[in-house]
Design a protein around this motif. Structure first.
Motif, PDB file in Angstrom:
ATOM      1  N   ASP A 149       3.867   4.936   2.186  1.00  0.00           N
ATOM      2  CA  ASP A 149       4.609   3.884   1.501  1.00  0.00           C
ATOM      3  C   ASP A 149       6.104   4.168   1.573  1.00  0.00           C
ATOM      4  N   VAL A 391       1.692   0.651 -13.435  1.00  0.00           N
ATOM      5  CA  VAL A 391       1.148  -0.583 -12.885  1.00  0.00           C
ATOM      6  C   VAL A 391      -0.222  -0.831 -13.510  1.00  0.00           C
ATOM      7  N   HIS A 410      -3.278 -12.787 -12.403  1.00  0.00           N
ATOM      8  CA  HIS A 410      -2.123 -13.302 -11.671  1.00  0.00           C
ATOM      9  C   HIS A 410      -1.721 -12.362 -10.556  1.00  0.00           C
ATOM     10  N   THR A 411      -0.950 -12.896  -9.618  1.00  0.00           N
ATOM     11  CA  THR A 411      -0.524 -12.032  -8.529  1.00  0.00           C
ATOM     12  C   THR A 411       0.389 -10.944  -9.092  1.00  0.00           C
ATOM     13  N   GLY A 412       0.174  -9.755  -8.596  1.00  0.00           N
ATOM     14  CA  GLY A 412       0.956  -8.621  -9.066  1.00  0.00           C
ATOM     15  C   GLY A 412       0.415  -7.988 -10.332  1.00  0.00           C
ATOM     16  N   ALA A 413      -0.768  -8.424 -10.772  1.00  0.00           N
ATOM     17  CA  ALA A 413      -1.312  -7.893 -12.019  1.00  0.00           C
ATOM     18  C   ALA A 413      -1.813  -6.465 -11.848  1.00  0.00           C
ATOM     19  N   GLY A 414      -2.135  -6.076 -10.625  1.00  0.00           N
ATOM     20  CA  GLY A 414      -2.587  -4.712 -10.392  1.00  0.00           C
ATOM     21  C   GLY A 414      -4.014  -4.630  -9.876  1.00  0.00           C
ATOM     22  N   THR A 416      -5.243  -5.036  -6.706  1.00  0.00           N
ATOM     23  CA  THR A 416      -5.352  -4.228  -5.497  1.00  0.00           C
ATOM     24  C   THR A 416      -5.191  -2.750  -5.837  1.00  0.00           C
ATOM     25  N   GLN A 457      -6.685  -6.591   1.755  1.00  0.00           N
ATOM     26  CA  GLN A 457      -6.075  -7.909   1.666  1.00  0.00           C
ATOM     27  C   GLN A 457      -5.473  -8.337   3.000  1.00  0.00           C
TER      28      GLN A 457
ATOM     29  N   THR B 470       5.730  -2.177  -0.635  1.00  0.00           N
ATOM     30  CA  THR B 470       5.808  -1.897  -2.063  1.00  0.00           C
ATOM     31  C   THR B 470       5.612  -3.143  -2.924  1.00  0.00           C
ATOM     32  N   LEU B 471       5.251  -4.251  -2.293  1.00  0.00           N
ATOM     33  CA  LEU B 471       4.972  -5.466  -3.070  1.00  0.00           C
ATOM     34  C   LEU B 471       3.503  -5.824  -2.950  1.00  0.00           C
ATOM     35  N   SER B 472       3.009  -6.583  -3.910  1.00  0.00           N
ATOM     36  CA  SER B 472       1.619  -7.040  -3.810  1.00  0.00           C
ATOM     37  C   SER B 472       1.552  -8.201  -2.824  1.00  0.00           C
ATOM     38  N   GLY B 473       0.341  -8.529  -2.396  1.00  0.00           N
ATOM     39  CA  GLY B 473       0.168  -9.567  -1.390  1.00  0.00           C
ATOM     40  C   GLY B 473       0.843 -10.876  -1.769  1.00  0.00           C
ATOM     41  N   GLN B 475       3.201 -11.352  -3.946  1.00  0.00           N
ATOM     42  CA  GLN B 475       4.657 -11.209  -4.048  1.00  0.00           C
ATOM     43  C   GLN B 475       5.310 -11.318  -2.669  1.00  0.00           C
ATOM     44  N   SER B 500      -2.663 -15.739  -0.852  1.00  0.00           N
ATOM     45  CA  SER B 500      -2.819 -14.549  -1.693  1.00  0.00           C
ATOM     46  C   SER B 500      -2.236 -14.750  -3.080  1.00  0.00           C
TER      47      SER B 500
HETATM   48  N1  LIG Z   1       2.971   0.865  -2.660  1.00  0.00           N
HETATM   49  C1  LIG Z   1       3.588   0.402  -3.757  1.00  0.00           C
HETATM   50  N2  LIG Z   1       4.688   1.003  -4.216  1.00  0.00           N
HETATM   51  C2  LIG Z   1       5.313   0.551  -5.316  1.00  0.00           C
HETATM   52  N3  LIG Z   1       4.921  -0.528  -6.021  1.00  0.00           N
HETATM   53  C3  LIG Z   1       3.821  -1.180  -5.612  1.00  0.00           C
HETATM   54  C4  LIG Z   1       3.113  -0.748  -4.457  1.00  0.00           C
HETATM   55  N4  LIG Z   1       2.080  -1.590  -4.278  1.00  0.00           N
HETATM   56  C5  LIG Z   1       2.136  -2.490  -5.283  1.00  0.00           C
HETATM   57  N5  LIG Z   1       3.180  -2.254  -6.090  1.00  0.00           N
HETATM   58  C6  LIG Z   1       3.530  -3.014  -7.284  1.00  0.00           C
HETATM   59  O1  LIG Z   1       2.473  -2.884  -8.199  1.00  0.00           O
HETATM   60  C7  LIG Z   1       2.173  -4.111  -8.839  1.00  0.00           C
HETATM   61  C8  LIG Z   1       0.696  -4.437  -8.688  1.00  0.00           C
HETATM   62  O2  LIG Z   1       0.423  -4.694  -7.323  1.00  0.00           O
HETATM   63  P1  LIG Z   1      -1.022  -5.067  -6.780  1.00  0.00           P
HETATM   64  O3  LIG Z   1      -0.932  -5.096  -5.295  1.00  0.00           O
HETATM   65  O4  LIG Z   1      -2.026  -4.181  -7.399  1.00  0.00           O
HETATM   66  O5  LIG Z   1      -1.185  -6.537  -7.351  1.00  0.00           O
HETATM   67  P2  LIG Z   1      -2.364  -7.549  -7.173  1.00  0.00           P
HETATM   68  O6  LIG Z   1      -2.888  -7.843  -8.534  1.00  0.00           O
HETATM   69  O7  LIG Z   1      -3.328  -7.091  -6.160  1.00  0.00           O
HETATM   70  O8  LIG Z   1      -1.576  -8.813  -6.655  1.00  0.00           O
HETATM   71  P3  LIG Z   1      -1.950  -9.895  -5.516  1.00  0.00           P
HETATM   72  O9  LIG Z   1      -2.920 -10.809  -6.142  1.00  0.00           O
HETATM   73  O10 LIG Z   1      -0.657 -10.566  -5.260  1.00  0.00           O
HETATM   74  O11 LIG Z   1      -2.473  -9.169  -4.364  1.00  0.00           O
HETATM   75  C9  LIG Z   1       3.099  -5.144  -8.207  1.00  0.00           C
HETATM   76  O12 LIG Z   1       4.116  -5.454  -9.114  1.00  0.00           O
HETATM   77  C10 LIG Z   1       3.656  -4.488  -6.988  1.00  0.00           C
HETATM   78  O13 LIG Z   1       4.991  -4.871  -6.806  1.00  0.00           O
END
Ligand SMILES: Nc1ncnc2c1ncn2[C@@H]1O[C@H](COP(=O)(O)OP(=O)(O)OP(=O)(O)O)[C@@H](O)[C@H]1O
Ligand SMILES: Nc1ncnc2c1ncn2[C@@H]1O[C@H](COP(=O)(O)OP(=O)(O)OP(=O)(O)O)[C@@H](O)[C@H]1O
Ligand SMILES: [Mg+2]
Lengths: 621, 588
Positions: A149, A391, A410-414, A416, A457, B470-473, B475, B500
């Motif tokens: 990362d 997270v 929601h997207t970004g909820a955590g 993944t 994903q 570093t962002l989720s899908g 985002q 996504s």
């Molecule tokens: N490798 C990473 N390094 C730092 N921050 C991260 C990393 N991956 C994800 N994040 C942050 O962690 C939070 C959760 O991300 P995650 O990918 O788990 O979301 P998600 O619920 O799967 O969202 P989506 O539905 O959009 O896929 C987000 O705010 C994202 O910006």
């Protein structure tokens, strides 16, 4: 002299370079800006052992090098003797013949020595190179995802390619050259001193001057070489990224802009190199002049003594010849000096990679339970990618073997992130994740990989055939098994339509397939691996509804008896789950079956309402 | 190889200066032995008791060294300058070429391979120019003049030296011809190793997920081994070559000493003459020794040149017509007229596509995975050119307008997101670098990503990792939507750009977009009916053909793909809804 300028353009690009560097350094803590020490003990201790298997060859190379130096440096001496024999009245012809025979022997010997040295060095060098690369690669496979990362692939690659090459050159030819130069220098010094003390001292008296000049020069050159390194690193990572993202660039019509920007970055590299080149060239006239001063001193003093009859011509000739030989290794050492620093810096970077501890390390005594039933427990799990920004917060989750749970939110909820903790892509910050009651930190990597499969994903495919990609998780799978997996996820029809079916070749990242097709292949890959626990992270988000429905029907069978975690935004796909968990801001806020959650009237109900209001149902109104 | 000369052409003057300095330094290198010879002859000649003459010679030696140093500096510096400049020009050209080559090229190219060409091959050309080409000229001049001077001073001895020359030359040429194919292979292997490495590192998540480190290591070892074999082969050739050259040089010296000493004994030659001679030979030894090295780097540069020209000569499938016009004041009337397309000649992907999108309308494309939806929209910004038929905007054929103006008119949000390793702000304004912060925020708001960004500690200045890791899908997708919206294109393409994103956010984005889409021609690709229902026109694709078209209301009554999909999604919904939410069902 226009080309001395370019300062303005340089200034521009240095700024850009510096910014990009600062960022990358901040991100990964890797410092590529150091020019190494002349000798870095840590590096040598770590990397010299690579020569160990080749002790005999290394010794031979060393011997060959010493022999070569001695024989070739003795040449002028012998020539001097020959000339003295010739100028003597009457000439000493038998002595001349003897010396000539020795000269021939020496010529042949120096050829043989050099042959041995070069053959051995070549052998050593390539073996060391291979071993170093292989070890680095193997180590990189062990490093955890958090490492990837943070670190840019291009930079990791440059460590395994150019830094390794520099280090290998240092370990083999570099070290040898230095030894050869030092041997040569010693031979010359000894010969000069024994032939004529006075002339020898005269020759040596320019050396301190040379040393002062070189030291002064080093100070400046060092900074210049650091800049060269930085500049080329930025050039390369810019190309790498802009080639990977070329589709976006063309879509946004940024080409002109990028070409200009690259021009500036490239210009910075040019300027840095030209500066360094000027410095390298500047040392030449100085050395040249000092050699000449030494020569003229010897000629005046020696000539006078020959005139006075206290010196033979042969000695004078030998001296004249030796002065060249004396300064050659010195000049060479000056050049080697920066090479050494560069290689040492490269070595330090290699050691940095090799010494990076994986955040997610294989346990010392891994457990390899034969049979995984598929129970998954999260106990008070908190997770942070970046320290201080959780997270996931205090997740407690218990999944029974064979249960299907769905994660929505929601997207970004955590979502993944939560799923990534089960196959231990990351380690929890607090709390533990257990499979069948065993902490995942105690399971071996292979056991874990066999137990858990993730359909990510964004699907990543390797270049290679469709079959290789599907069988990635189980190389020994038969053609029938591969086909069965493809059929289960509805990928078979399109694969069979491809020109070479399962043997069709995919380009890098599977670019010659549509995204939906890639996703299906990634899905088939996970299915073929036949895990007890299956994680589907938006596994059908880019797949059309008909295929998705087909997959879902097949999944019913497929998931029977397996524990599965399904992440989806389309609620239609999660409705069948035994349990639905709603994640909000890293916490599980709702939990239950579809109907219960609707009745609850919380986040899930709201999400469902949006789907319903904007969904297919509203046409009826 | 000769084509590389083109890169030298602009630096003619400096090249001449470099050659001039080279000749100058060569001349002074050759002068020194004459001076030494003179000095030694003075020393030997006991009749000539002029000590002042010695001092004069010594001073001359210093003066000549000064001049020699002066020329050596310029020679080296200019050589390096030209070589760096050539590398600079090469990099610029390759970069620009890569930026302009159309998708078809990049579909097949591998990043690791390209990188190995831009780094290693450019570097070997640079080395060749600075150490090969110029040094070679220097060596040739030096050898020639030294031979002439030697001949002038003593023909017999010179003939000995001359005798060795053809032998050394032949050895060099033989070695070069052996090395060239080896180097070509080495470079190809380096490229492949780079590709394996790049792919392994970018796919690390998958490698880990399946614990296939063994397989990856085998792949790597295979390429590294091949590279090892050929590199080792080249070092073996070199190990035979350079000692042979030095050995021959040493023998030449012995022969000269032997003959020369006899001449001295016979009184035909002075010691000074002989030492001058020997110094000439010593001077010649340096070039002879580096000859091996030069053979090596020119063999390498030769194959590098070929590899670089493979990029520079790559055919760009999408080219701008000479005299292409600017697309201005676009109303946004898009037509596809009987368009067909195939990624390769054998298998057509699109057949007979007819689309008429009046200005401001919303066209939705729907269809199974791989039916060709993305392909259709990728033709609009001319990422590929149709193999048959034509596409027009406001009646103008796309091939008649400049690529730049076309791509400024058409904005696309790609299906798979690519973000750059930069701040979020820079990513959003990637397509419009002069956008103000307000504009960036407005676009982010429309894409529903503003609140998230604002909540980050560094806000818009947060850096995103490579490709946005570093962002989720969701985002990432929203940042990429904002990036395209910021450019305010007349024609907007959304290729499944909310796949996504959760439904609530998707809904909000759609509301915001609805506002924005007013007056713009929009193409929306979606895999779910929900997102396309409101379109003015829905095109249903199947295996590269448009099988149905019309509005939702027109399509629904007819049996067909659309209805099937509808029933699938609706059935899914109403059935569950019936069970779970009887009151709503009753209300409907
Ligand atoms: N490798 C990473 N390094 C730092 N921050 C991260 C990393 N991956 C994800 N994040 C942050 O962690 C939070 C959760 O991300 P995650 O990918 O788990 O979301 P998600 O619920 O799967 O969202 P989506 O539905 O959009 O896929 C987000 O705010 C994202 O910006
Ligand atoms: N770059 C390419 N080179 C060769 N073939 C390709 C390429 N891109 C797509 N294809 C093929 O062309 C066909 C149409 O692909 P396209 O990406 O247009 O599908 P799509 O309808 O957008 O599918 P999805 O819904 O999965 O995105 C597919 O069969 C795919 O395998
Ligand atoms: Mg698509």
């Amino acid at each position: 002299m226009a080309f001395w300028g370019g300062g303005f353009a340089g200034g521009w690009s240095h700024q850009a370079t510096a910014n990009a560097q600062a960022f990358r350094r901040g991100l990964d803590g890797w410092n590529d800006d150091e020019l190494g020490k002349l000798y870095d003990h840590r590096v040598m201790v770590r990397l010299l052992p690579y020569l160990r298997p080749y002790k005999v060859r290394a010794a031979l190379a060393f011997l060959g090098m010493v022999g070569y130096s001695v024989t070739s440096y003795a040449q002028p001496l012998l020539i001097g003797v020959a000339i003295d024999a010739a100028v003597r009245r009457p000439p000493d012809l038998s002595r001349l013949a003897g010396v000539s025979a020795v000269l021939v022997t020496f010529a042949v010997a120096s050829w043989a020595f050099q042959l041995v040295q070069q053959t051995m060095t070549g052998y050593l060098g390539q073996h060391v190179l291979y071993a170093l690369r292989r070890d680095m690669f193997e180590h990189l496979q062990r490093l955890s995802l958090s490492f990837y990362d943070r670190h840019e692939i291009g930079r990791v690659m440059s460590r395994i390619t150019s830094d390794v090459t520099a280090m290998q050159e240092l370990l083999t030819s570099g070290l040898l050259t230095v030894f050869a130069d030092i041997t040569g220098l010693s031979v010359v010094v000894v010969v000069l001193l024994t032939r004529d003390l006075q002339l020898a001292l005269l020759t040596f008296c320019v050396v301190p001057v040379l040393l002062v000049v070189v030291l002064f020069w080093q100070q400046r050159a060092r900074a210049a070489f650091v800049r060269v390194r930085q500049a080329i690193a930025v050039v390369n990572s810019t190309i790498n990224e802009d080639v990977s993202g070329v589709r976006v660039i063309q879509g946004l019509a940024r080409e002109d802009q990028n070409v200009r920007r690259f021009g500036r970055i490239n210009r910075g590299n040019l300027d840095a190199n030209v500066d360094a080149g000027r410095l390298s060239a500047a040392i030449l006239p100085v050395v040249e002049l000092l050699v000449a001063v030494a020569t003229s001193l010897v000629i005046i003093a020696g000539g006078l003594r020959v005139l006075g009859g206290t010196l033979t011509v042969g000695v004078l000739v030998a001296f004249a010849l030796y002065i060249q030989r004396f300064f050659d290794p010195i000049r060479d050492l000056v050049l080697q000096y920066t090479q050494f620093q560069r290689a040492m810096a490269g070595g330090a970077r290699i050691v940095e990679v090799l010494d990076t501890r994986p955040d997610v390390a294989e346990p010392a005594r891994p457990l390899t339970p034969a049979d995984i039933r598929g129970r998954v427990d999260f106990d008070g799990v908190t997770f942070e990618y970046v320290a201080g920004a959780p997270v996931l917060r205090q997740i407690d989750l218990h999944v029974r073997p064979g249960e299907t749970i769905a994660l929505v939110g929601h997207t970004g909820a955590g979502k993944t992130t939560l799923a990534a903790l089960i196959p231990r892509f990351y380690d929890t910050t607090q709390g533990s994740v257990r499979i069948d009651g065993v902490d995942v930190r105690q399971l071996s990597r292979t056991t874990l990989a066999r137990a858990v499969s993730v359909v990510p994903q964004d699907p990543f495919l390797f270049s290679g055939t469709v079959r290789e990609n599907i069988a990635y998780g189980r190389a020994q799978a038969t053609a029938a098994e591969v086909r069965a997996a493809a059929e289960a996820v509805g990928a078979a029809p399109f694969i069979e339509r491809l020109e070479d079916g399962y043997d069709s070749v995919l380009q890098e990242r599977g670019r010659n397939l549509s995204l939906g097709q890639r996703q299906l292949i990634a899905f088939a890959r996970a299915v073929l691996a036949d895990p007890r626990i299956l994680v589907l992270d938006e596994a059908t988000a880019s797949v059309d509804s008909q295929t998705e429905a087909a997959v879902q029907r097949a999944l019913g069978l497929l998931l029977a008896g397996r524990t599965s975690v399904v992440i989806a935004h389309r609620l239609s796909t999660v409705r069948e789950a035994d349990r639905i968990l709603v994640l909000e801001d890293g916490r599980i806020v709702e939990e239950g079956r579809h109907a219960d959650l609707l009745a609850l009237g919380g986040v899930y109900a709201r999400l469902h309402r949006t789907a319903y209001e904007t969904g297919a149902g509203s046409h009826a109104s | 190889m000769l084509r590389l000369l083109r890169f030298l052409a602009p630096y003619r003057v400096r090249l001449l200066a470099a050659v001039g300095s080279l000749l100058g330094s060569g001349a002074f290198v050759l002068l020194t032995p004459q001076l030494i010879r003179w000095a030694i002859n003075i020393g030997v000649d006991t009749r000539q008791h002029d000590r002042r003459l010695l001092v004069v010679v010594a001073l001359l030696i210093v003066a000549s060294a000064l001049l020699r140093g002066f020329f050596a500096f310029w020679q080296q510096y200019l050589g390096e300058w030209i070589a760096q400049r050539v590398a600079y020009d090469l990099r610029n050209e390759i970069y620009e070429r890569l930026q302009r080559l159309s998708f078809a090229y990049h579909d097949r190219a591998q990043v690791g391979e390209i990188m190995s060409r831009v780094t290693q091959d450019v570097e070997s050309i640079r080395m060749y120019v600075s150490m090969g080409l110029l040094r070679l000229a220097y060596v040739l001049v030096l050898v020639f003049v030294a031979l002439v001077l030697m001949a002038l001073s003593n023909l017999r001895l010179a003939l000995v030296a001359w005798g060795f020359l053809p032998v050394i030359g032949t050895v060099g040429i033989v070695a070069a011809s052996r090395l060239r194919p080896v180097w070509l292979r080495i470079q190809q292997e380096q490229g492949r190793l780079g590709t394996v490495l790049q792919e392994n590192l970018s796919g690390m998540r998958v490698v880990k997920a399946f614990a296939r480190h063994d397989l990856e290591l085998r792949k790597f070892e295979r390429e590294a081994r091949a590279l090892f074999d050929d590199s080792y082969r080249s070092t073996r050739v070199m190990a035979l070559l350079s000692p042979a050259m030095t050995g021959l040089g040493a023998l030449a010296i012995v022969a000269t000493v032997w003959l020369g000493a006899h001449d001295i004994a016979a009184g035909r030659l002075t010691a000074g003459d002989l030492s001058a001679f020997l110094i000439y030979l010593a001077i010649l030894q340096m070039p002879v020794r580096t000859l091996g090295f030069m053979v090596n780097i020119s063999a390498r540069a030769h194959s590098s040149g070929r590899r670089i020209y493979e990029i520079l000569d790559a055919e760009c499938a999408v080219r701008e017509k000479p005299g292409a016009i600017e697309l201005r004041e676009v109303r946004g009337h898009v037509r596809f007229e009987n368009v067909s397309f195939g990624y390769d000649l054998l298998s057509p992907v699109l057949k007979g596509i007819e689309v008429d999108a009046p200005p401001g309308s919303v066209v939705a494309l729907l269809g199974p995975s791989g039916s060709g939806k993305s392909t259709v929209v990728n033709l609009l910004p001319r990422f590929y050119d149709p193999t048959g038929g034509r596409i027009t905007v406001d009646g103008v054929d796309l091939r008649d307008v400049t690529l730049r103006s076309l791509r400024e008119t058409v904005g696309i949000v790609h299906q798979d997101v690519f973000l750059f390793m930069d701040t979020i702000r820079e990513n959003i304004r990637y397509g419009k670098p002069d956008a103000s912060n307000e504009e960036v925020e407005a676009a982010a708001r429309t894409a529903r990503i503003h609140d998230f960004i604002a909540g980050l500690p560094d806000g818009y200045d947060t850096w995103v990792g490579e490709r946005g890791v570093t962002l989720s899908g969701g985002q990432k997708q929203r940042v990429s939507i904002a990036r395209t919206l910021l450019r305010d294109p007349r024609i907007l393409i959304l290729d499944d750009s909310t796949s996504s994103v959760d439904m609530e956010t998707e809904h909000l984005i759609q509301q915001a977009l609805a506002e924005l889409m007013r007056g713009r021609t929009t193409f929306v690709i979606a895999l779910r009916l929900r997102t396309v229902r409101r379109a003015d026109q829905i095109l249903v694709l199947d295996r590269g053909r448009i099988v149905q078209r019309g509005t939702h209301g027109e399509l629904l009554p007819h049996p067909g793909l659309y209805r099937q999909i509808y029933e699938l999604e609706l059935g899914d919904q109403s059935e569950r809804r019936g069970a779970a939410l009887p009151e709503t069902a009753a209300g409907g």
